[in-house]
Design a protein around this motif. Structure first.
Motif, PDB file in Angstrom:
ATOM      1  N   ARG A 217       0.842  -1.194   0.000  1.00  0.00           N
ATOM      2  CA  ARG A 217       0.000   0.000   0.000  1.00  0.00           C
ATOM      3  C   ARG A 217       0.876   1.242   0.000  1.00  0.00           C
ATOM      4  O   ARG A 217       1.667   1.428   0.938  1.00  0.00           O
ATOM      5  CB  ARG A 217      -0.900   0.027   1.246  1.00  0.00           C
ATOM      6  N   THR A 229      -4.336   4.069   6.060  1.00  0.00           N
ATOM      7  CA  THR A 229      -3.675   2.967   5.375  1.00  0.00           C
ATOM      8  C   THR A 229      -3.620   1.726   6.256  1.00  0.00           C
ATOM      9  O   THR A 229      -3.900   0.611   5.815  1.00  0.00           O
ATOM     10  CB  THR A 229      -2.250   3.373   4.964  1.00  0.00           C
ATOM     11  N   ARG A 232      -6.940  -0.017   6.550  1.00  0.00           N
ATOM     12  CA  ARG A 232      -7.243  -0.794   5.348  1.00  0.00           C
ATOM     13  C   ARG A 232      -6.469  -2.097   5.313  1.00  0.00           C
ATOM     14  O   ARG A 232      -6.989  -3.156   4.947  1.00  0.00           O
ATOM     15  CB  ARG A 232      -6.916   0.027   4.094  1.00  0.00           C
ATOM     16  N   ASP A 235      -7.772  -4.520   7.867  1.00  0.00           N
ATOM     17  CA  ASP A 235      -9.095  -4.959   7.452  1.00  0.00           C
ATOM     18  C   ASP A 235      -8.977  -6.078   6.434  1.00  0.00           C
ATOM     19  O   ASP A 235      -9.617  -7.123   6.519  1.00  0.00           O
ATOM     20  CB  ASP A 235      -9.834  -3.757   6.846  1.00  0.00           C
ATOM     21  N   GLU A 236      -8.084  -5.851   5.495  1.00  0.00           N
ATOM     22  CA  GLU A 236      -7.928  -6.785   4.381  1.00  0.00           C
ATOM     23  C   GLU A 236      -7.161  -8.040   4.800  1.00  0.00           C
ATOM     24  O   GLU A 236      -7.460  -9.143   4.363  1.00  0.00           O
ATOM     25  CB  GLU A 236      -7.171  -6.073   3.259  1.00  0.00           C
TER      26      GLU A 236
END
Lengths: 337, 337
Positions: A217, A229, A232, A235-236
């Motif tokens: 990222r 960031t 995310r 989360d992923e």
DNA sequence: ACTCGCCGTCGAAGCGCTTCGACAACCTAT
DNA sequence: ATAGGTTGTCGAAGCGCTTCGACGGCGAGT
């Protein structure tokens, strides 16, 4: 303003003799030399740079083109610039500071005007507009950074591909299986600055080989961007336990955020940074890192340039081997829960 | 290498005419000018810098002396350097980069050799060795920073005394009565770099006037040094609720430490920083700060220098007024417990 | 119509240095 | 003793540009 002629008169010799004393290009008797040198000192003589450049078509100046923007690696740039200036001076050269602002025109101007004898370019894009000009001129140049096509060019850089590989290796060896890469700002990738992509290549290739999952990222600097960031990423890939950070201004925010979330470094997650040594040592957790050898790159670039100016030296690409220093931010992956 | 003479021949005029077209020092008919300009373009002519310097005794170069050390304010330096280079270029000047390494000799060399037409000095000590030389020469110069004695010199700097005062005022107005100052590294004070001491003067004077208790502690950069310093401060003055930080690399560690100790910013303690805007905005708490106007200082310095070179311009000290921007790190002092 | 002054251009003299060829003085080898 | 080589120094010719004074040609003023 004292001139050569005045020194000559004062020492009772001809102007050319003084010149030869200065340059050492012809042998001069010890007594004459001393007399001349004393006159030079007494009169406080300094050769006129312009006259010298005109007569010898050598300016004894190296041009250094630094990027205009300051969105990344400012301390690195500065360190390189200082190393360049210092090393150049040690060889009797001065450094002309050019910003990227003029773009390719700066190259034309410098080569055309004889302002400098050679150039060092920083912040080289993969497909840089200035490269054709450099190839066309016979003025020596060295790039700090690596473009896509290096034929006919001399480049110095950290081996970022190896750097990426090294970071993955370190984390994989510690048992981490899910690694997130926090990269430079998106703008840096869009600009196709080689080092960011090369690091990524190294990271990807090695993690494929080692069977490690990698998530990359880009990330703008600062706390807020990092928070976004990180959210995310987690989360992923909630199982992420290893971080590779290549963005000075994301390092401290990341550490703060992890702390805040109760993720201990290095017990719960490990962090490896690609950053100048100073950043790694001064961070709130002393960081396991691959140092960016700014000073060495600057010194190398100048040494190469001088070699070329002296007729030695060849076109070549020098990639400095990365060195990973283990500090307090990396440790064994936690047992899977 | 194309010469003036070749351009002249190509355009069917004399060399002096081409020169006058270039310099605009004599009137030239429109048709001739156009013909010459076209020849210049067609041949890709660039005047030889050395010849120009020799004939006109003007190099069109400004020397910029930056400090060798990188123990403080690197981004500020960089920003100034870039602003100087850019502004200079806009006036047709190039910038020669000198490091402090050579010390006073650099000044002698530059003035003696005609390498540069003027100089900008950064990182000026209160009693700088280079100052007598600057006063003795008739080359224009501008200091960025303020020495003890400014007679016969032109200086540009942020008004750090006012900056200090402003920080205290802000905190005092919010009700803070015990303020700690986290300063630059001890080495900076030992070196007698003016800005650090001037800030302190401003802080002290104003807090005396406002009846605020002030505690000043120098602090090396980094987390560990900050931890030590903070511990000492809180030990000595447990009631401290306001912090003024003048040290980029102590900012983030301080915030991390406060957070860690359960002291909320700005609810429990307020922090005011003296730092570049970027640092203030990117910190983990958006910092109330007085910005260091690096770019403006660089631009100012060059503009002054150009004015002097053009025969306008005088010796004077320009102190830029500080501006305090309130962000999220400062608020009312907590009610005394 | 003639002079005066201005405009546009040119030629030439340097700016301070490097460098090449010349040459005097000396040394060595025959 | 002499030819040949070395060593140390000098004079002069530029390097490419700026700038000064000179000058031809034109329009304006009388």
């Amino acid at each position: 303003m004292v001139t050569l002629a005045e020194v000559a008169q004062h020492a009772g010799v001809s102007a050319s003799t003084v010149s030869y004393v200065l340059s050492g290009k012809r042998s001069i008797s010890a007594t004459t030399r001393q007399r001349v040198e004393q006159s030079i000192r007494q009169l406080g003589y300094h050769p006129n740079a312009g006259a010298r450049a005109l007569a010898s078509s050598r300016s004894n100046i190296i041009a250094l083109m630094i990027p205009l923007r300051t969105d990344m690696y400012v301390p690195v740039m500065m360190e390189i610039a200082i190393a360049v200036a210092t090393t150049a001076r040690a060889h009797g050269y001065d450094v002309l500071l050019l910003t990227g602002e003029e773009g390719p025109d700066a190259v034309r101007r410098v080569t055309g005007s004889g302002l400098a004898d050679a150039m060092i370019l920083m912040d080289v894009q993969l497909d840089d507009e200035r490269l054709p000009l450099l190839r066309a001129t016979d003025q020596p140049s060295v790039l700090i950074g690596l473009p896509a096509d290096t034929t006919g060019l001399t480049c110095v850089d950290l081996d970022f591909t190896a750097t990426g590989a090294l970071c993955v290796e370190h984390l994989a060896m510690l048992g981490h299986r899910d690694i997130a890469v926090i990269g430079e700002a998106p703008a840096v990738y869009e600009r196709h600055t080689g080092f960011a992509e090369r690091t990524l290549d190294g990271l990807r290739a090695r993690s494929r080989e080692l069977g490690v999952r990698l998530l990359h990222r880009p990330c703008d600097g600062g706390y807020d961007a990092m928070a976004l960031t990180l959210a995310r990423i987690l989360d992923e890939r909630p199982g992420t336990t290893g971080f590779v950070v290549q963005n000075e201004s994301a390092v401290e925010p990341l550490l703060a955020l992890l702390r805040q979330q109760g993720r201990a470094v290095p017990e719960d997650v490990s962090v490896v940074a690609v950053c100048p040594e100073q950043v790694a040592v001064q961070a709130s957790v002393r960081l396991t890192s691959v140092a960016i050898p700014a000073q060495e790159m600057g010194r190398h670039a100048v040494d190469h340039l001088i070699a070329k100016l002296d007729g030695r030296g060849t076109d070549e690409v020098v990639l400095l081997a990365p060195e990973l220093t283990v500090r307090a931010s990396s440790g064994p992956a936690p047992a899977a829960s």
